[in-house]
Motif scaffolding. Structure first.
Motif, short mmCIF file in Angstrom:
data_model
loop_
_atom_site.label_atom_id
_atom_site.label_comp_id
_atom_site.label_asym_id
_atom_site.label_seq_id
_atom_site.Cartn_x
_atom_site.Cartn_y
_atom_site.Cartn_z
N LEU A 68 0.87 -1.17 0.00
CA LEU A 68 0.00 0.00 0.00
C LEU A 68 0.91 1.23 0.00
CD1 LEU A 68 -2.64 1.58 0.41
CD2 LEU A 68 -2.52 0.99 2.83
N PHE A 69 0.78 2.05 -1.01
CA PHE A 69 1.66 3.21 -1.21
C PHE A 69 0.83 4.48 -1.07
CE2 PHE A 69 3.38 -0.45 -3.22
CZ PHE A 69 4.76 -0.35 -3.11
N GLU A 70 1.35 5.41 -0.29
CA GLU A 70 0.62 6.66 -0.05
C GLU A 70 1.59 7.84 -0.11
OE1 GLU A 70 -2.64 7.26 3.03
OE2 GLU A 70 -0.90 8.18 4.02
N VAL A 71 1.23 8.82 -0.92
CA VAL A 71 2.02 10.05 -1.05
C VAL A 71 1.07 11.23 -0.85
CG1 VAL A 71 3.51 11.43 -2.53
CG2 VAL A 71 3.61 8.92 -2.66
N ARG A 72 1.39 12.03 0.14
CA ARG A 72 0.55 13.21 0.42
C ARG A 72 1.19 14.41 -0.25
NH1 ARG A 72 -3.74 14.60 3.23
NH2 ARG A 72 -3.96 16.67 4.12
N ALA A 73 0.45 15.06 -1.14
CA ALA A 73 1.06 16.09 -1.97
C ALA A 73 0.08 17.19 -2.35
CB ALA A 73 1.63 15.47 -3.24
N ARG A 74 0.65 18.34 -2.67
CA ARG A 74 -0.07 19.43 -3.30
C ARG A 74 0.56 19.66 -4.67
NH1 ARG A 74 -0.73 24.71 0.13
NH2 ARG A 74 1.54 24.84 -0.12
#
Length: 265
Positions: free
Chosen positions: A115-121
């Motif tokens: 499970l891959f998660e990247v928090r970005a704007r």
């Protein structure tokens, strides 16, 4: 069965981004970008290999290495910044009129499933093309497969894409889906991908929007049983980015964290 999978995916992805709140999963790798300065060399390397010859999708940027103007950690975020400038004094410069950065985990961290998660704007503006994606570590493209966790282009702000590429999709735009994230350029969101032996599913903030199934027809359709590495980059123009509005620069792709979870053993 598909409804059950979607419900399970929603449960896993919608919970807060800490390992104990993701049922059955544990955090195995992360970068929280909590120390100002250069990106952590234990996690990332700069990819500059095609600067001289030109990048593959008719992109217009030069990717620099170890240059704070293009990649730095600042205030708890990784900043990838594209600028309108020619770095013609660099030996590998290919005539590009824009600078940016491309960070990869190849040789540092690679995974099979998770499970891959990247928090970005995301940046906006015509010609911007930020991406969060993965490539096969043991074979070249397209045989190693490509998983585009997030792509966004400034000419259609708010449209976020998740796409699969492999030998069976070569010569096409891949197999993918899209979701509207109207404030993608103003607010941070969690861009997520769940990869299992049976399917690859894409979500934003826990909301699934595309699923690619292992048809068990062979490596051309499913090369995704071997390690892949992560890439974070901000491209300019090219086949997907399109025409560039020079008035947008400089632009920033801001990333608060990258987290990788795998099933508990």
């Amino acid at each position: 069965m598909r409804g059950f999978v979607a419900a399970a995916l929603t449960l896993v992805l919608a919970t807060p981004a800490v390992a104990q709140d993701k049922p059955g999963y544990e955090l195995v790798w992360a970068d929280e970008f909590d120390k100002d300065g250069a990106p952590d060399p234990a996690h990332w390397v700069f990819d500059t290999h095609a600067n001289k010859t030109g990048w593959y999708n008719k992109e217009l940027q030069y990717y620099s290495a170890d240059r704070a103007e293009n990649a730095r950690i600042e205030g708890g975020r990784l900043i990838i910044e594209a600028r309108k400038e020619m770095l013609s004094d660099r030996a590998d410069h290919g005539g590009q009129r824009y600078s940016s950065a491309r960070l990869i985990s190849k040789g540092k961290a690679e995974w099979t499933y998770g499970l891959f998660e990247v928090r970005a704007r995301l940046p906006c503006g015509k010609g911007s093309w930020p991406a969060i994606w993965m490539l096969g570590a043991t074979a070249g493209w397209p045989d190693g497969g490509e998983i585009d966790i997030m792509e966004h282009v400034g000419k259609t702000p708010g449209d976020v894409f998740g796409t699969i590429h492999n030998r069976s999709t070569a010569g096409t735009f891949g197999k993918g889906g899209q979701i509207r994230v109207p404030d993608a350029c103003e607010a941070f969101h969690d861009y997520q991908m769940l990869w299992t032996p049976d399917a690859i599913s894409f979500a934003v903030d826990g909301k699934p929007y595309h699923r690619y199934v292992n048809e068990k027809s062979g490596a051309a359709q499913w090369p995704f049983d071997k390690p892949q590495y992560l890439l974070l980059n901000l491209a300019i123009g090219g086949a997907m980015g399109g025409d560039v509005d020079d008035a947008i620069f400089p632009i920033r792709f801001e990333i608060e964290h990258v987290r990788v979870y795998q099933l508990k053993r």
